[in-house]
Design an enzyme around this catalytic site. Structure first.
Site: not given
Length: 511
Positions: A206, A280, A314, A416
């Site tokens: 997906k 993750e 990331c 972040e």
């Protein structure tokens, strides 16, 4: 569109000073507006009638669309994967499955250009970045194909006190749900797909809703490689559909890359179901610049290490920790390096910085920039929305920004951002630098810049994070990659990444 009409569109766009639009009109991509999902080895119509648009973030244009999938689509895909798991796939030898991985790698490489251009149109990654996606994906498939000996060797373990032994089997878990993000929509699927397939699992993929088309190129490669029907399936849709997939009773394992808030929800669902999960998630990594660092060498790797993919990576170290004795030098170098990178059309080969991948992310990044300014940080370059022409006027561009005079309590230092923003903080001692680097809820990446390799390694050992680079950062397909704390659970890459798709059985017998 006829050839003449196509050429007229190009000429009209160019005549009106919109070369970016002309460049896009000239493209011929294999997947744009599609009505199908991939189930049981074939493209077939979605069970629903809803549509999800695909927007080019460089121009703001809708250029594609996919089905907004339904629970019935998920049922069909999972059912297909379950039937395939009951068939020949998990009963092939690892070497036989590895041969499929090699063929997939070859087919992916044949599709390098269409993969790159589709990726760049979906999320605005410069082609200088996306051009390597096919080679990297192929490399991942080939690496995991080398691990057959690990799976095939006999593992017999004597009882420590004698009298017997145990035969340890490594069995595939079953149907795996692979859910990918929008920043690296190809490789962050492949790093799940390759080990799952080698292990003998079957999968339902997906993709993120902004980037559902480039993964279809990978599916084309899988089909061309002759992978049996039902082993790999694809559904498209919103986050709601991902929730249905995660909780589906036919799924045995979930692997997700994305934001920490979404990861928490997936972890909660999998915890309730006692379902294995690999997560993750986000990061807020630091680059510790030691007093003896070579700043010229650092400048050569800075963008790749701290603002890769327009800051939408990331693990990158978006916090630069500079020694007080060289603080101004570091600020000047970082500012000059970032300011020299060209921002523009992602389809131009010399573009370094593209747009934010979505309008939502664009607004988020601008909010962070404004908060930094309001809290007293100093923008040494950038610090506002970018204004570009040539057909890019409606794109989601934020000027690459460097903030100095940043303190640890500022939002831009703690949270972040996931955009083209670097913060520079000052430290007095190495102990303080390590404490600053570890003063975060995340733990994904990190860097140490220094001329003394032993001293740099000693600092890296003290950083509480999953990966650290010494004077550069790169992922190694053979080494585990994973986060600590709010950066996730489990690991990808390496034998450890393969183990995530295995279940163990010990068969005890008398010696």
């Amino acid at each position: 569109m006829t050839s003449a009409t196509h050429d007229a569109h190009i000429s009209d766009a160019a005549a009106h000073g919109a070369p970016a639009l002309a460049a896009r009109t000239a493209l011929s991509l294999p997947h744009t507006h599609v009505d199908t999902i991939f189930v049981d080895g074939a493209w077939q119509a979605s069970r629903g009638t809803g549509r999800n648009p695909v927007t080019d973030p460089a121009t703001g244009e809708v250029w594609g669309s996919v089905p907004d999938g339904t629970p019935e689509d998920v049922d069909a895909a999972v059912g297909s994967a379950q039937r395939a798991f009951q068939g020949e796939w998990p009963r092939l030898t690892p070497s036989e499955r590895a041969a499929y991985l090699i063929r997939i790698a070859e087919e992916v490489e044949k599709r390098a250009e269409e993969l790159s251009l589709t990726n760049s149109r979906e999320n605005g990654s410069p082609v200088s970045e996306s051009a390597g996606a096919a080679a990297n994906a192929a490399g991942i498939f080939r690496y995991f194909a080398t691990l057959t000996e690990y799976l095939e060797r006999e593992d017999v373990r004597p009882f420590p006190r004698g009298g017997g032994e145990s035969v340890v089997r490594r069995d595939p878990l079953g149907v795996c749900a692979l859910i990918a993000p929008w920043n690296f929509p190809i490789n962050l699927v492949v790093i799940k797909l390759a080990p799952a397939l080698l292990a003998g699992c079957t999968v339902v993929i997906k993709p993120a809703s902004p980037t559902p088309l480039s993964i279809r190129v990978i599916i084309d490669a899988v089909a061309a490689a002759g992978v049996p029907a039902g082993v790999v399936n694809l559904v498209t849709g919103s986050g709601r559909l991902g929730d249905v997939l995660v909780k589906h009773p036919g799924v045995a394992k979930v692997a997700f890359t994305g934001s920490t808030p979404v990861g928490r929800k997936i972890a909660a669902a999998c915890g309730e179901l006692l379902r294995p999960v690999t997560l993750e998630l986000g990061g807020k990594s630091s680059a510790i610049v030691l007093p003896d660092a070579d700043l010229d060498a650092m400048s050569e790797v800075l963008i790749r290490s701290s603002m890769r993919n327009t800051g939408q990576t990331c693990y990158i170290s978006t916090r630069i920790l500079a020694p007080a004795s060289r603080h101004d030098e570091v600020v000047d170098m970082v500012t000059a390096t970032i300011a020299a990178g060209k921002q523009g059309d992602p389809l131009e080969p010399d573009t370094v910085f593209g747009p934010c991948a979505t309008e939502s992310q664009y607004r988020t990044v601008l909010e962070y920039v404004e908060s930094g300014l309001a809290e007293g940080a100093r923008a040494t370059t950038g610090g506002r929305a970018a204004s570009l022409g040539g057909g890019l006027e409606q794109g989601y561009f934020v000027e690459p920004t460097v903030f100095a005079d940043v303190t640890p309590d500022m939002r831009i230092s703690r949270e972040e951002i996931f955009g083209p923003v670097i913060t520079i903080l000052k430290y007095d001692t190495v102990d303080e630098a390590v404490a600053l680097a570890n003063n975060t809820e995340f733990g994904l990446g990190g860097l140490v810049f220094g001329s003394d390799p032993d001293a740099a390694l000693a600092v890296a050992d003290r950083m509480d994070t999953g990966s650290v680079g010494l004077n550069f950062f790169a992922s190694n397909h053979a080494a585990p990659f994973g986060g600590r704390h709010d950066s996730g659970l489990g690991t990808e890459y390496g034998i450890e990444g393969l183990n995530a798709y295995l279940s163990y059985k010990s068969i005890h017998r008398k010696a």
